[in-house]
Write a protein that holds these residues in place. Structure first.
Motif, mmCIF file in Angstrom:
data_model
loop_
_atom_site.group_PDB
_atom_site.id
_atom_site.type_symbol
_atom_site.label_atom_id
_atom_site.label_comp_id
_atom_site.label_asym_id
_atom_site.label_seq_id
_atom_site.Cartn_x
_atom_site.Cartn_y
_atom_site.Cartn_z
ATOM 1 N N UNK A 56 0.692 -1.301 0.075
ATOM 2 C CA UNK A 56 0.057 0.088 -0.049
ATOM 3 C C UNK A 56 0.720 1.204 0.024
ATOM 4 N N UNK A 57 1.886 1.314 0.831
ATOM 5 C CA UNK A 57 2.738 2.265 0.782
ATOM 6 C C UNK A 57 3.530 2.434 -0.498
ATOM 7 N N UNK A 58 4.057 1.518 -1.289
ATOM 8 C CA UNK A 58 4.447 1.902 -2.473
ATOM 9 C C UNK A 58 3.366 1.963 -3.324
ATOM 10 N N UNK A 59 2.180 1.709 -3.402
ATOM 11 C CA UNK A 59 1.058 2.434 -4.276
ATOM 12 C C UNK A 59 1.012 3.769 -4.059
ATOM 13 N N UNK A 60 0.754 3.867 -2.759
ATOM 14 C CA UNK A 60 0.527 5.300 -2.277
ATOM 15 C C UNK A 60 1.637 6.221 -2.901
ATOM 16 N N UNK A 61 2.961 5.848 -2.664
ATOM 17 C CA UNK A 61 4.039 6.564 -3.442
ATOM 18 C C UNK A 61 4.049 6.600 -4.845
ATOM 19 N N UNK A 62 3.685 5.768 -5.403
ATOM 20 C CA UNK A 62 3.413 5.875 -6.886
ATOM 21 C C UNK A 62 2.479 6.761 -7.336
ATOM 22 N N UNK A 63 1.328 6.688 -6.443
ATOM 23 C CA UNK A 63 0.305 7.991 -6.709
ATOM 24 C C UNK A 63 0.493 9.064 -6.290
ATOM 25 N N UNK A 64 1.493 9.242 -5.255
ATOM 26 C CA UNK A 64 1.961 10.677 -4.826
ATOM 27 C C UNK A 64 2.835 11.040 -5.978
ATOM 28 N N UNK A 65 3.872 10.274 -6.646
ATOM 29 C CA UNK A 65 4.465 10.833 -7.740
ATOM 30 C C UNK A 65 3.604 11.348 -8.857
ATOM 31 N N UNK A 66 2.436 10.966 -9.175
ATOM 32 C CA UNK A 66 1.572 11.273 -10.036
ATOM 33 C C UNK A 66 0.951 12.844 -9.531
ATOM 34 N N UNK A 67 0.931 12.853 -8.089
ATOM 35 C CA UNK A 67 0.462 14.095 -7.508
ATOM 36 C C UNK A 67 1.722 15.184 -7.774
ATOM 37 N N UNK A 68 2.968 14.774 -7.762
ATOM 38 C CA UNK A 68 4.085 15.826 -7.907
ATOM 39 C C UNK A 68 3.785 16.223 -9.184
#
Length: 174
Positions: A56-68
């Motif tokens: 979940x953290x890896x997915x959250x981070x991946x989506x966070x990268x799209x947020x960046x």
């Protein structure tokens, strides 16, 4: 299920392939859709990195990268439209928060997906919780921009600071 059994077994399993020919479907609809494919990829990711990093953290981070990326695109667009850096960063951060909530609700937390009024409540909780991260994001971004004079470096620095805070808030409260 088979992938999970094979990947989770403490010792290698012996396999035997048995051919099967599917007949045309007579009733109902297939449950195989893009989300089933997504869940399959998440299972594979969990088997690859689950012991090191929670998937979940890896997915959250991946989506966070799209947020960046969303944040930087909005920031750049508003700067080109004549906005000052800090208000443009605030707007970019806000758009990125809403985008990240929507993607995380649909993908990262698919098994706990919020719908209807619960989704609106979740969005408001997410934004409220991420406000501390957003304030730190804008503060760091503005300071880096003032020092370095590079809009993208300020945007990246601010986004990096808010990422861990936002994950903790989303996982705990939303």
């Amino acid at each position: 299920i088979l992938l999970d059994l094979l990947a989770s077994s403490p010792r290698p399993l012996r396999l035997l392939e048995v051919p099967y020919t599917f007949r045309p479907r007579l009733h109902g609809d297939s449950k195989l859709d893009a989300m089933v494919g997504w869940e399959y990829l998440v299972l594979i990711a969990d088997k690859l990195v689950g012991g090191l990093v929670p998937v979940r953290f890896a997915l959250f981070a991946l989506i966070g990268a799209t947020g960046v990326l969303v944040n930087l695109l909005v920031l750049r667009g508003l700067l080109a439209a004549g906005w000052a850096f800090t208000p443009a960063e605030v707007a970019g951060t806000g758009v990125a928060m809403v985008t990240n909530f929507a993607l995380n609700n649909a993908l990262t937390y698919r098994d706990r997906r919020l719908r209807g009024w619960a989704a609106l409540r979740g969005l408001l909780l997410f934004c409220a919780g991420c406000t501390v991260g957003a304030v730190a994001n804008v503060g760091i971004a503005s300071a880096v921009f003032a020092q370095a004079g590079r809009w993208w470096l300020g945007g990246l620095a601010g986004a990096a600071l808010g990422a861990v805070w936002n994950y903790a808030v989303a996982s705990t409260y939303v």
